[in-house]
Design an enzyme around this catalytic site. Structure first.
Site, PDB file in Angstrom:
ATOM      1  N   CYS A  12       0.717  -1.266  -0.063  1.00  0.00           N
ATOM      2  CA  CYS A  12       0.068   0.076   0.087  1.00  0.00           C
ATOM      3  C   CYS A  12       0.744   1.247   0.035  1.00  0.00           C
ATOM      4  O   CYS A  12       2.062   1.295   0.440  1.00  0.00           O
ATOM      5  CB  CYS A  12      -0.732   0.055   1.379  1.00  0.00           C
ATOM      6  N   GLY A  38       1.193   0.034  -5.225  1.00  0.00           N
ATOM      7  CA  GLY A  38      -0.310  -0.836  -5.213  1.00  0.00           C
ATOM      8  C   GLY A  38      -0.998  -0.327  -6.145  1.00  0.00           C
ATOM      9  O   GLY A  38      -1.346   0.708  -6.489  1.00  0.00           O
ATOM     10  N   ASN A 112      -0.875   1.491   5.766  1.00  0.00           N
ATOM     11  CA  ASN A 112       0.246   0.757   5.046  1.00  0.00           C
ATOM     12  C   ASN A 112       0.699  -0.107   6.055  1.00  0.00           C
ATOM     13  O   ASN A 112       1.075   0.312   6.943  1.00  0.00           O
ATOM     14  CB  ASN A 112       1.179   1.970   4.301  1.00  0.00           C
ATOM     15  N   GLY A 113       0.845  -1.202   5.662  1.00  0.00           N
ATOM     16  CA  GLY A 113       1.549  -2.213   6.540  1.00  0.00           C
ATOM     17  C   GLY A 113       0.489  -3.635   6.594  1.00  0.00           C
ATOM     18  O   GLY A 113      -0.275  -3.808   6.122  1.00  0.00           O
TER      19      GLY A 113
END
Ligand code: SF4
Length: 469
Positions: A12, A38, A112-113
Site C-alpha cells: 500500500c 499498489g 500501509n502495513g
C-alpha cells in the site's frame, strides 16, 4: 525487477492533505506517484469540515478518478490510498480509505502495513459485538477507536494504537482533524511536508515533489501527529524500543527519487552496487541492470568496477494489468512481453547482470536464458541484497516460505537452477553499510533475510502465511 512477475509486492501507499482547497486533486497526484506501491485498488476521502465523503474502486488511480469525480470531492482535507491486496484478500470492500459513520461522527482511515495480531483482536472484538465490514486487518483500528472509553478522539486513537502489533503507517481523518501514526518500530515510511500553509503526508517523499510540497520530516516510530485548525501537535502513544525500518524499502520497493529517513533511495541502491563490485569482482565486458529497480545498483557496480554500464535489458512499459498474458505454450515459444535482451549490447560479451533480489528464481532463470539466447558468452548474476529465506509479516507479499527459492537451497543450487555462470548475493553487512555508511545492522528490519523479526509473530498469523501459496 518487475513486481508483477517477481512475486514480491508492496501492499500500500498512503497520502493526506490538510488545509488546501484542492485537497482531492493534490491527493490524486500524490497517489499517482505512489502507484508503484499498489495497483489493485484506490480511494480518496475528503472532509469539508462537516462531513466525510469518498470514492474508491478496484483499479489504477487514472482508472478510478476523472476530473469530474475529483471535482465532486470538495473539501480542504483529504486522505487517499493505493492498495495491493494480500492480507484480507481483494474485493471492493477492502479498498481504502475505509469510511465509517456513527452517531458521534465519521472516521476515515488509510493503512500501509500489516497487523500481526489482527486476527486475535478481531476475534476479541467480534465476541464483544463488533461486526466487520471488510476482511482487511486495517479495519480493526476503527473498532478499537470506537470502543475506547476516552472522551477525546486523540486519546481514543492513542489507546487503540497501543493495542496494535506489527507494521502500520495510518492516516486517520475525522471532520475536523487529520492524524498520522507510525508503529513503534517505524517499519513503513511516512513523511510530513508542507505546501504553503497546508500540510501533506505521504508514504514516500516522491509524492511531495510531484505537487511542489516541501519535505519537513519523517514521522517517528510511536508518534501520533495531530493536525487541525489550531495547527500541528505531536504526541507519543508508544516509546520506540528498536527502530526497524523495512530494508526492502531501500532495496526494492520505494521509488529511487524518494528519501527515507533522510537517505535517498537511488543513492542507497547505487552504494549497494558499489559494495557488490568489491564483494563480487568479475572480469567482464558490460554491466547491465534488470529494469527498473536494479538500474541504480547496476550503475554503482559499473562505477566502482570500471566496467561500462550498458542497457542490456529493456522493459516494455506498456504491458498493463489488462494485457492478455501469453498462454503457457506461447511462453515456452519465447513470447516475452515484459522484458527483452538487447542483442546488440550483449552478443559476444561477458555480462554482469545486477538484480535487487531473487524470490522464486523463475524470473531470474528466464532473464539469464534471455541474455544467453541473445549471445552473451557469460552471465554473472549479482544480487544487491542477501538471499530472502523467510516470509514477511509486515505488509510485503514475499510469497510463502515454500515458494522462496533460498529458503531451502544453497547459493550454488540456486545458481544451477537459474543457469548463471556465477551467482553472488550482497552480504547483510554490505547492504546495511551501503545505506548508513557505518558498520552494524541496527535500525533495520531484516526479518526476511535472517528470520529475526522485530515484533512477536502471533500463531494465527504464522498459520495464515504458511498455509497460503
Ligand atoms: S521482513 Fe523483509 S520485507 Fe518485511 S518488513 Fe522486514 S525487511 Fe521488510
Amino acid at each position: 525487477m518487475l513486481a508483477e512477475i517477481k512475486g514480491l509486492n508492496e501492499e500500500c501507499g498512503i497520502f493526506g492533505v490538510w488545509g488546501h482547497p484542492d485537497a482531492s486533486q493534490l491527493t490524486y497526484y500524490g497517489l499517482h506517484s505512489l502507484q508503484h506501491r499498489g495497483q489493485e485498488g484506490t480511494g480518496i476521502v475528503v472532509s469539508d469540515g462537516n462531513t466525510l465523503k469518498g470514492k474508491k474502486g478496484e483499479g489504477l488511480v487514472t482508472e478510478i478518478f476523472t476530473a469530474d469525480t475529483i471535482k465532486e470531492l470538495h473539501g480542504n482535507a483529504a486522505i487517499g490510498h493505493v492498495r495491493y491486496a494480500t492480507a484480507g484478500g481483494g474485493g471492493y470492500e477492502n479498498v481504502q480509505p475505509l469510511l465509517f459513520h456513527s452517531q458521534t461522527g465519521s472516521l476515515a482511515l488509510a493503512h500501509n502495513g500489516n497487523l500481526v495480531n489482527a486476527n486475535s483482536l478481531k476475534h476479541q472484538l467480534e465476541t464483544q459485538g463488533s461486526i466487520f465490514q471488510t476482511s482487511s486487518d486495517s479495519e480493526v483500528l476503527a473498532h478499537l477507536i470506537r470502543r475506547s472509553g476516552f472522551p477525546q478522539i486523540k486519546d481514543q486513537v492513542k489507546n487503540a494504537l497501543s493495542m496494535l502489533k506489527g507494521a502500520y503507517a495510518y492516516l486517520i481523518m475525522t471532520e475536523t482533524e487529520l492524524m498520522a501514526a507510525l508503529d513503534p518500530h517505524g517499519l513503513r515510511p511516512l513523511s510530513l511536508g508542507c505546501l504553503g500553509d497546508a500540510y501533506v503526508l505521504a508514504s514516500e517523499t516522491c509524492a511531495f515533489d510531484v505537487i511542489g510540497a516541501e519535505y519537513i520530516r519523517d514521522i517517528e516510530p510511536g508518534e501520533l501527529l495531530i493536525i487541525n485548525d489550531n495547527g500541528i501537535t505531536s504526541e507519543r502513544f508508544a516509546h520506540s524500543s528498536t527502530k526497524a525500518i523495512c530494508m526492502m524499502e531501500y532495496v526494492y520497493f520505494s521509488r529511487p527519487d524518494s528519501n527515507i529517513h533522510g537517505i535517498n533511495v537511488h543513492t542507497a541502491r547505487k552504494n549497494m552496487g558499489k559494495r557488490l563490485a568489491i564483494e563480487a569482482p568479475f572480469d567482464a565486458d558490460v554491466v547491465t541492470g534488470v529494469p527498473d529497480s536494479s538500474i541504480s545498483a547496476a550503475i554503482g557496480y559499473a562505477e566502482a568496477s570500471g566496467i561500462p554500464y550498458e542497457m542490456g535489458l529493456i522493459k516494455n512499459k506498456y504491458v498493463g494489468r489488462t494485457f492478455i498474458q501469453p498462454s503457457q505454450s506461447l511462453r515456452e515459444q519465447g513470447v516475452k512481453m515484459k522484458l527483452s535482451a538487447v542483442r546488440g549490447v550483449v552478443e559476444g560479451k561477458r555480462v554482469v547482470m545486477v538484480d535487487d533480489s531473487i524470490v522464486r528464481g523463475t524470473t531470474s532463470r528466464r532473464i539469464v536464458n534471455m541474455l544467453k539466447e541473445a549471445g552473451a558468452t557469460e552471465v554473472h548474476v549479482v544480487i544487491s541484497s542477501p538471499p530472502i529465506k523467510n516470509p514477511c509479516f509486515y505488509g510485503i507479499d514475499t510469497s510463502s516460505k515454500e515458494e522462496l527459492i533460498a529458503s531451502d537451497k544453497t547459493v550454488e543450487e540456486i545458481r544451477q537452477i537459474i543457469g548463471a555462470d556465477t551467482l553472488t548475493f550482497l552480504s547483510l553487512e554490505g547492504m546495511a553499510a551501503a545505506i548508513t555508511q557505518t558498520e552494524g545492522l541496527n535500525g533495520f528490519c531484516l526479518g526476511c533475510f535472517t528470520g529475526n523479526y522485530p515484533t512477536e509473530i502471533y500463531p494465527d498469523t504464522l498459520q495464515y502465511y504458511y498455509q497460503r501459496g
